[in-house]
Design a protein around this motif. Structure first.
Motif, PDB file in Angstrom:
ATOM      1  N   SER A  92       0.867  -1.328   0.495  1.00  0.00           N
ATOM      2  CA  SER A  92       0.053  -0.149   0.185  1.00  0.00           C
ATOM      3  C   SER A  92       0.989   1.251   0.035  1.00  0.00           C
ATOM      4  O   SER A  92       0.309   2.497  -0.451  1.00  0.00           O
ATOM      5  N   GLN A  93       2.193   1.345   0.752  1.00  0.00           N
ATOM      6  CA  GLN A  93       3.104   2.417   0.871  1.00  0.00           C
ATOM      7  C   GLN A  93       3.343   2.336  -0.827  1.00  0.00           C
ATOM      8  O   GLN A  93       3.744   3.783  -1.310  1.00  0.00           O
ATOM      9  N   ARG A  94       3.934   1.513  -1.302  1.00  0.00           N
ATOM     10  CA  ARG A  94       4.693   1.558  -2.243  1.00  0.00           C
ATOM     11  C   ARG A  94       3.374   1.992  -3.520  1.00  0.00           C
ATOM     12  O   ARG A  94       3.413   3.011  -4.399  1.00  0.00           O
ATOM     13  N   VAL A  95       2.186   2.355  -3.812  1.00  0.00           N
ATOM     14  CA  VAL A  95       1.038   2.034  -3.957  1.00  0.00           C
ATOM     15  C   VAL A  95       0.941   3.733  -4.579  1.00  0.00           C
ATOM     16  O   VAL A  95       0.920   4.621  -4.938  1.00  0.00           O
ATOM     17  N   ALA A  96       1.145   4.224  -2.792  1.00  0.00           N
ATOM     18  CA  ALA A  96       0.253   5.370  -2.609  1.00  0.00           C
ATOM     19  C   ALA A  96       1.579   6.567  -3.003  1.00  0.00           C
ATOM     20  O   ALA A  96       1.744   7.591  -3.592  1.00  0.00           O
ATOM     21  N   ALA A  97       3.201   5.965  -2.336  1.00  0.00           N
ATOM     22  CA  ALA A  97       4.413   6.982  -3.480  1.00  0.00           C
ATOM     23  C   ALA A  97       4.536   6.870  -4.432  1.00  0.00           C
ATOM     24  O   ALA A  97       4.673   8.044  -5.059  1.00  0.00           O
ATOM     25  N   ARG A  98       4.301   6.187  -5.322  1.00  0.00           N
ATOM     26  CA  ARG A  98       4.774   5.738  -6.884  1.00  0.00           C
ATOM     27  C   ARG A  98       3.224   6.994  -7.329  1.00  0.00           C
ATOM     28  O   ARG A  98       3.008   7.636  -8.214  1.00  0.00           O
ATOM     29  N   ALA A  99       1.843   6.420  -6.856  1.00  0.00           N
ATOM     30  CA  ALA A  99       0.479   7.687  -7.231  1.00  0.00           C
ATOM     31  C   ALA A  99       1.398   9.008  -6.437  1.00  0.00           C
ATOM     32  O   ALA A  99       0.702  10.282  -7.766  1.00  0.00           O
TER      33      ALA A  99
END
Length: 74
Positions: free
Chosen positions: A34-41
């Motif tokens: 989830s942190q990765r998805v948020a950072a990529r967004a």
């Protein structure tokens, strides 16, 4: 027939702690994804979240395989 209540309690406690640890590891891995998805967004790489997720999911796999080994080897 006698029941060894001490051994039964020990198995229960070990099982409970093991399951709690496995669930915590898996949940931490999900949080890393989830942190990765948020950072990529937001335009980042999210490498830290991915690394966390990979480590947690690898630890989950190792624990599950070790449990299967303990069951099968007897």
């Amino acid at each position: 027939m006698n029941v060894n209540w001490a051994a039964l309690g020990e198995v229960f406690i070990v099982g409970l702690v093991s399951v709690a640890a496995l669930v915590a590891l898996f949940a931490t891995g999900i949080r890393g994804v989830s942190q990765r998805v948020a950072a990529r967004a937001q335009g980042g790489t999210g490498a830290g979240g991915l690394a966390l997720a990979v480590v947690c999911f690898a630890a989950c796999c190792v624990l599950v395989l070790y449990g299967l080994f303990l069951i099968i080897s007897r």
